[in-house]
Design an enzyme around this catalytic site. Sequence first.
Site, PDB file in Angstrom:
ATOM      1  CG  LEU A  61       7.506   2.354   6.046  1.00 16.54           C
ATOM      2  CD1 LEU A  61       6.050   2.102   5.811  1.00 16.54           C
ATOM      3  CD2 LEU A  61       8.320   1.958   7.405  1.00 16.54           C
ATOM      4  CG  ASP A  62      13.410  -1.189   3.878  1.00 19.64           C
ATOM      5  OD1 ASP A  62      13.845  -0.096   3.805  1.00 19.64           O
ATOM      6  OD2 ASP A  62      13.479  -2.325   4.485  1.00 19.64           O
ATOM      7  NE  ARG A  63       8.617   0.137  -5.664  1.00 19.05           N
ATOM      8  CZ  ARG A  63       8.608   0.622  -6.635  1.00 19.05           C
ATOM      9  NH1 ARG A  63       9.981   1.147  -6.976  1.00 19.05           N
ATOM     10  NH2 ARG A  63       7.630   0.829  -7.529  1.00 19.05           N
ATOM     11  CB  THR A  65       8.197  -2.186   4.526  1.00 16.91           C
ATOM     12  OG1 THR A  65       9.362  -3.118   4.554  1.00 16.91           O
ATOM     13  CG2 THR A  65       7.456  -2.134   5.976  1.00 16.91           C
ATOM     14  NE  ARG A 164      13.798  -6.596   4.230  1.00 16.71           N
ATOM     15  CZ  ARG A 164      14.050  -6.144   2.903  1.00 16.71           C
ATOM     16  NH1 ARG A 164      13.981  -4.668   2.844  1.00 16.71           N
ATOM     17  NH2 ARG A 164      14.050  -6.968   1.975  1.00 16.71           N
TER      18      ARG A 164
END
Length: 229
Positions: A61-63, A65, A164
Amino acid sequence: MNLEERILYEDNHLIAVNKLSSEIVQGDITGDEPLSEMVRSLVKRKYNKPGNVFMGVPHRLDRPTSGLVLFAKTSKALSRLNDLFRNKEVQKVYWAVVKNCPQSPSGTLVDYLVRNPAKNKSFVAQKDKPGAKYSELDYQVLARSDRYYLLEIRPKTGRHHQIRVQLSNQGWPIKGDLKYGFPRSNKGGSIHLHARRVEFIHPVKKEPVVIEAPVPQESLWQALSQSLD
């Protein structure tokens, strides 16, 4: 809430954790301790394991998120999980809080995305642009407050920053996501994007698995999710 309290599922092969928006899944240039190492240390301590503990990372996961991250506790489980993700046999559900309301309460978004590694950002592009990748997701409006809307997102493809950029391209930027058009940041650098649920057939036991991650303990998340009860 400590890490052990954030474990969502665990057996001999898999462990799922509810990631905080401040955490990274794997090591990066920041040098911050990644969630994968935190979980490895927890398993080693919890079960008194000698030597190295295996902890495989089949997805990320993106940081900024939050939400559900799945790890493999054995190499066999990792190999099979990698196949499940690659073959799109893991159904992923995200929740996003956005600023503007979609005209339709549900629908499908299809775009072609180009990644710019230097900017760590993706852009919507024409189909014939070099490097453009087909990107598709389904969305549904679940709830609303006076200013925000809670969307359920089911990505059909797994592109860089896909949710996003696709939502932003529609004029629905995710709350706190400065990179993709939201005007103000959230405290702590989080964005209101949460990996809510995964469904798949267990890679070893061959049984259906459904895991769900509670939303963050933050007022807007809580208000919107509780409005669904």
